[in-house]
Scaffold this motif. Structure first.
Motif, PDB file in Angstrom:
ATOM      1  N   THR A 126      -3.647   0.249  -3.161  1.00  0.00           N
ATOM      2  CA  THR A 126      -3.490  -1.021  -2.451  1.00  0.00           C
ATOM      3  C   THR A 126      -3.399  -2.115  -3.510  1.00  0.00           C
ATOM      4  OG1 THR A 126      -4.850  -0.161  -0.666  1.00  0.00           O
ATOM      5  CG2 THR A 126      -4.464  -2.529  -0.669  1.00  0.00           C
TER       6      THR A 126
ATOM      7  N   ASP B 108      -6.005   8.657  -3.422  1.00  0.00           N
ATOM      8  CA  ASP B 108      -4.613   8.681  -3.911  1.00  0.00           C
ATOM      9  C   ASP B 108      -3.682   7.683  -3.231  1.00  0.00           C
ATOM     10  OD1 ASP B 108      -5.133  10.679  -5.823  1.00  0.00           O
ATOM     11  OD2 ASP B 108      -5.047  12.213  -4.257  1.00  0.00           O
ATOM     12  N   THR B 109      -4.254   6.705  -2.549  1.00  0.00           N
ATOM     13  CA  THR B 109      -3.429   5.613  -1.999  1.00  0.00           C
ATOM     14  C   THR B 109      -3.761   4.350  -2.786  1.00  0.00           C
ATOM     15  OG1 THR B 109      -3.385   6.594   0.183  1.00  0.00           O
ATOM     16  CG2 THR B 109      -2.984   4.223   0.079  1.00  0.00           C
TER      17      THR B 109
ATOM     18  N   GLU C 269       0.883  -1.178   0.000  1.00  0.00           N
ATOM     19  CA  GLU C 269       0.000   0.000   0.000  1.00  0.00           C
ATOM     20  C   GLU C 269       0.909   1.214   0.000  1.00  0.00           C
ATOM     21  OE1 GLU C 269      -4.016  -0.012   2.029  1.00  0.00           O
ATOM     22  OE2 GLU C 269      -2.754   1.000   3.503  1.00  0.00           O
TER      23      GLU C 269
ATOM     24  N   PRO D  19       1.298   5.741  -1.363  1.00  0.00           N
ATOM     25  CA  PRO D  19       0.680   6.898  -2.013  1.00  0.00           C
ATOM     26  C   PRO D  19       0.975   6.851  -3.512  1.00  0.00           C
ATOM     27  CG  PRO D  19       2.382   7.563  -0.423  1.00  0.00           C
ATOM     28  CD  PRO D  19       2.412   6.082  -0.491  1.00  0.00           C
TER      29      PRO D  19
ATOM     30  N   SER E  75      -9.538   9.615  -6.544  1.00  0.00           N
ATOM     31  CA  SER E  75      -8.090   9.635  -6.750  1.00  0.00           C
ATOM     32  C   SER E  75      -7.734  10.321  -8.058  1.00  0.00           C
ATOM     33  CB  SER E  75      -7.546   8.204  -6.773  1.00  0.00           C
ATOM     34  OG  SER E  75      -7.760   7.607  -5.519  1.00  0.00           O
TER      35      SER E  75
END
Ligand SMILES: C[S@@+](CC[C@H](N)C(=O)[O-])C[C@H]1O[C@@H](n2cnc3c(N)ncnc32)[C@H](O)[C@@H]1O
Length: 381
Positions: free
Chosen positions: A150, A147-148, A65, A67, A102
């Motif tokens: 996974t 905006d992260t 995970e 940014p 995002s």
């Protein structure tokens, strides 16, 4: 064994049920958020969670995970993850994706970038230019939220509601995972009779019988990670053996299932036989107004028609009123009904003790819970 980060995904509203199921099989959830329950465990949890979770949709292996504000971030971080620890030289690795709130909103571009980054990682490890992708499957998902990114690999493959026992279904069958959750959210235990008088293809009675007999819901199917060479040999065999030995064949379970449609009842019977619980359920083609609720402290769990098709609305309202008259007359019974009808309580004639918002596929529904009195202790086994 090294610890892995795993995610059990769930439909909105069922996260707490999945959390409880994980604890029941010996894992401590680390976090619960919308649609997912994260937990840490060694690799033996991959077969065990897939075999035993009743209400989860999938079990995902979390690879990383980070940014991801740009496509470069996404590529570099993805390439750096230890893909070759899992994916063998001939492994196939399709990539799916989703993006919510995002900057990287083009899902096809994110998928292509992740695919390229994984290929670059594997090229270094295997010193090959092209990968045949003819072997076991490692379905990768890139999920962007605020905006992260996974990155996960799906260990389940086919979603967990597909237990493999349901060959014949009615028009609006419940997902097996939702049926299991409805039972787990009730106070039913195998000392009490359970009745589904609108059983359709039998999903609720079958899931209840599997709970009553402690049958692992996944024991009749296969999973993506079952053919992963990266898992220790024997780990699936061990988990399947544990599931087999846990079955309580002697358990006395009383479940009564009926429906007005005799074709549905025939299919339900066959599905129950496929699930290995044919002997625990009494099936009959009976209209609702003829059902018998003889014993005390029984539990009704049911999913009536929703009246979504034009012209069905009046019939369905009549049925909801009839349900109220019949069920409310049995004062010691507890009743649990899943319906999208906002005026359900008015039609049924009583206010629910608890109303839980859930989703049946894309339909917003309420799980109306009418609690009867607590049974005496000899009934609470
Ligand atoms: C939404 S379906 C149930 C689906 C079921 N939970 C499953 O997973 O397959 C509703 C069922 O109610 C049955 N039904 C409708 N009116 C009925 C009545 N008056 N008496 C008994 N069953 C009835 C229908 O035949 C249908 O199978």
């Amino acid at each position: 064994m090294p610890m892995l980060e795993l995610i059990a995904t769930a439909t909105f509203g069922l996260e707490a049920v999945v959390k409880r199921e994980l604890m029941h099989i010996g894992y401590t959830p680390q976090s619960v958020s919308d649609g997912k329950v994260t937990f840490e465990a060694d690799e033996r949890a991959i077969p065990r969670a897939n075999l035993w979770l009743r209400s989860a949709d999938r079990v995902l292996l979390k690879m990383g995970e980070f940014p991801a504000g740009s496509f470069d971030d996404l590529f570099e971080h993805t390439r750096a993850l230890p893909w070759s620890e899992w994916i063998p030289l001939d492994g196939s690795f399709p990539v799916t994706g989703k993006s919510i709130k995002s900057k990287l909103s083009s899902v096809p571009t994110c998928q292509a970038i992740v695919k390229k980054a994984v290929v670059e990682n594997l090229k270094r490890r295997y010193r090959m230019e092209r990968f045949p992708e003819t072997g076991p499957s490692f379905p990768i998902q890139v999920a962007l939220l605020n905006d992260t990114a996974t990155l996960t690999i799906d260990t389940s493959g086919t979603a967990l509601h597909k237990r493999g026992y349901r060959h014949g279904a009615v028009e609006a069958p419940l997902k097996e995972t939702l049926a299991a959750a409805m039972i787990e959210l009730s106070y039913w235990n195998r000392g009490r009779v359970l009745v589904d008088p609108l059983c359709g293809s039998g999903t609720i009675p079958i899931e209840a019988a599997m709970i009553g007999r402690n049958i692992a819901p996944g024991s009749g199917r296969r999973f993506a990670a079952e053919s992963w060479p990266s898992l220790t040999q024997g780990s699936w065999k061990e988990a399947r053996m544990e599931a087999y030995q846990s079955i309580d064949q002697e358990a006395r379970v009383r479940i009564i299932a009926s429906d007005i449609d005799s074709g549905a009842v025939r299919r339900a019977c066959e599905n129950a036989r496929q699930a290995g619980v044919g002997g625990c359920i009494e099936f009959s083609a009976t209209p609702l107004h003829r059902i018998e609720m003889k014993e005390d402290f029984g539990v009704v769990i049911t999913n009536p028609p929703y009246g979504e098709r034009i012209g069905e609305g009046t019939e369905v309202k009549k049925l909801y009123r009839q349900m109220g008259r019949i069920f409310r007359a049995n004062l010691t019974w507890s009743v649990y009904i899943l319906s999208p009808e906002e005026r359900f309580e008015k039609l049924y004639g009583a206010k629910a003790d608890r109303k839980r918002k859930l989703f049946n596929g894309s339909i917003k529904v309420n799980y109306y819970q009418f609690y009867g009195p607590r049974p005496p202790t000899h009934v609470l086994r």
